[in-house]
Design a protein around this motif. Sequence first.
Motif, PDB file in Angstrom:
ATOM      1  N   GLY A   1       0.771   9.228  -5.986  1.00 55.09           N
ATOM      2  CA  GLY A   1       1.141  10.670  -5.808  1.00 55.09           C
ATOM      3  C   GLY A   1       1.891  11.316  -6.732  1.00 55.09           C
ATOM      4  O   GLY A   1       1.908  12.420  -7.138  1.00 55.09           O
ATOM      5  N   ALA A   2       2.939  10.558  -7.207  1.00 56.29           N
ATOM      6  CA  ALA A   2       3.616  11.127  -8.218  1.00 56.29           C
ATOM      7  C   ALA A   2       3.030  11.217  -9.457  1.00 56.29           C
ATOM      8  O   ALA A   2       3.174  12.271 -10.316  1.00 56.29           O
ATOM      9  CB  ALA A   2       5.054   9.925  -8.302  1.00 56.29           C
TER      10      ALA A   2
ATOM     11  N   ARG B   1       0.871  -1.175   0.067  1.00 55.62           N
ATOM     12  CA  ARG B   1      -0.133  -0.005  -0.046  1.00 55.62           C
ATOM     13  C   ARG B   1       0.748   1.377   0.024  1.00 55.62           C
ATOM     14  O   ARG B   1       0.439   2.313  -0.643  1.00 55.62           O
ATOM     15  CB  ARG B   1      -1.094  -0.125   1.239  1.00 55.62           C
ATOM     16  N   VAL B   2       2.125   1.286   0.698  1.00 56.14           N
ATOM     17  CA  VAL B   2       2.679   2.648   0.882  1.00 56.14           C
ATOM     18  C   VAL B   2       3.391   2.842  -0.504  1.00 56.14           C
ATOM     19  O   VAL B   2       3.279   4.095  -0.834  1.00 56.14           O
ATOM     20  CB  VAL B   2       3.910   2.349   1.825  1.00 56.14           C
ATOM     21  N   GLY B   3       3.787   1.863  -1.071  1.00 55.21           N
ATOM     22  CA  GLY B   3       4.354   2.175  -2.565  1.00 55.21           C
ATOM     23  C   GLY B   3       3.425   2.681  -3.406  1.00 55.21           C
ATOM     24  O   GLY B   3       3.609   3.621  -4.353  1.00 55.21           O
TER      25      GLY B   3
ATOM     26  N   VAL C   1      -4.748  13.922   4.474  1.00 54.00           N
ATOM     27  CA  VAL C   1      -3.881  13.082   4.558  1.00 54.00           C
ATOM     28  C   VAL C   1      -4.348  12.218   5.876  1.00 54.00           C
ATOM     29  O   VAL C   1      -4.537  10.796   5.486  1.00 54.00           O
ATOM     30  CB  VAL C   1      -2.378  13.767   4.905  1.00 54.00           C
TER      31      VAL C   1
ATOM     32  N   GLN D   1       0.711   4.202  -2.772  1.00 57.07           N
ATOM     33  CA  GLN D   1       0.481   5.606  -2.180  1.00 57.07           C
ATOM     34  C   GLN D   1       1.276   6.647  -3.130  1.00 57.07           C
ATOM     35  O   GLN D   1       1.048   7.711  -3.604  1.00 57.07           O
ATOM     36  CB  GLN D   1       0.466   5.623  -0.819  1.00 57.07           C
ATOM     37  N   TRP D   2       2.698   6.388  -2.699  1.00 56.75           N
ATOM     38  CA  TRP D   2       3.781   7.331  -3.434  1.00 56.75           C
ATOM     39  C   TRP D   2       3.744   6.931  -5.043  1.00 56.75           C
ATOM     40  O   TRP D   2       3.735   8.345  -5.687  1.00 56.75           O
ATOM     41  CB  TRP D   2       4.921   6.708  -3.015  1.00 56.75           C
ATOM     42  N   ALA D   3       3.390   6.045  -5.475  1.00 57.41           N
ATOM     43  CA  ALA D   3       3.245   6.087  -7.039  1.00 57.41           C
ATOM     44  C   ALA D   3       1.879   7.008  -7.290  1.00 57.41           C
ATOM     45  O   ALA D   3       2.152   7.632  -8.549  1.00 57.41           O
ATOM     46  CB  ALA D   3       3.043   4.575  -7.603  1.00 57.41           C
TER      47      ALA D   3
END
Length: 432
Positions: free
Chosen positions: A253-254, A245-247, A357, A249-251
């Motif tokens: 976001g980018a 999930r964290v990965g 957030v 989320q960052w993807a």
Amino acid sequence: MTPRRHVVSLLASAEFARAYTIAGLAAAFGSFLIERLTSTVTLATIVTMLAITGIGMLFARRDELTLLRFAPTSLVGFLALALISVLWSTDRSETLSGWATLFGYTVIAITIGHVRDTLQTVRALGDTLRWLLALSLGLEVLSGILLDMPFPALGIEGNLALGGSVQGIFGTRNMLGFVAVVGLITFVIEWRTQSITRRVGTLSIALGAFLALLSASPSVVVLAAGVGVATTALTIVRHTPAHRRVGVQWALGALVAAALAVAFGIRHLIIRMLDAGSDFSTRADLWNTILDYVAQKPLTGYGWFGPWAPSDSPFTAINFALSDHHRTALNSYFDLLLQLGWIGLALFLVLGGVATVRSWLVASVRRSVVYAWTPLMLVTLAVESMFESFTLTGAGWLLLVLCALRAGQTRSWRQNIDDAQTGAIPTLGPMG
């Protein structure tokens, strides 16, 4: 039971909490209609009485409340700055009046946030908006088709037979479009949580979509696109395994950042496609003029007013320079820069950003779809703030405070402190 105990029992009851929530939401979203049918004094009296009643309800439920989780720190800071700005305001009486209105809606929102949970709030908002949107459509049909005459007292131009734009009971097409999108999000959440029947859900969604279309508001297209992107991203995150999930989320976001950069690069093409050239040109001229005045008082601004006071500086000078009669900056962020400077804008961004957030993280791990309502509503307010100043007053401000409070209740450092003091175990897991 003594009369005092009877009053306290009434104020603390679930039935009174539901009635209060609907009354508060109806007053906020129906403020334009109330003001047009009666007067500004009547609306102020209603908001004041609701705020006083809300304080009484919170007092009656004081044993259920904790000071640490009562309100977001950034909200308290923003209200304090707006009040302190009376010291350098160009019109102290208008600043005090504008602050009192802001504080009144804040109290109403905080009260609703503490006496109703998220699902109960969604259901109350859904009921309120169904009636207000239905009333809007009914009056537009009466004005534009049956009688074929405008209703100037209600701000209805009677353009329904021409295919729009229509205003309903909300004063402008942009406000109607905003309320319709808020309604659509709420109706879908109600339907997904089985809070309403499929028939009611279908009719409600159709009503919201129809009025959003008839509003012919260029901002609705951008608003719908923003909410659609946020909904898609949240759905992807919710269905992603926890260890990935964290990965993801960052993807995402980018990807969103890249999309925003591209959209900015082709903004003129987008404006032409939306046929919003004149609207955007008006806003661009207004914002450029505002920046000239912001440069004179960049940190503190000219004092809090909320909606502009036409006879006060710098609003008179701005309208004179543009040969126009704007009542807002047509953008919440520029309005804050003008009135409270960079300090006020920073507090506002912290209030909305932290809430977004927090609520996003909660919605991404909780099973129930009702938790998606808060982040989607905050995204709606953030996008709409780029085109109008609705978020700084009335229904928009009430929704922002309510969502920020809700986000702070479910995920914040206050909860960790509170849990440590009470020995409670945090329950922020993938449960519904």
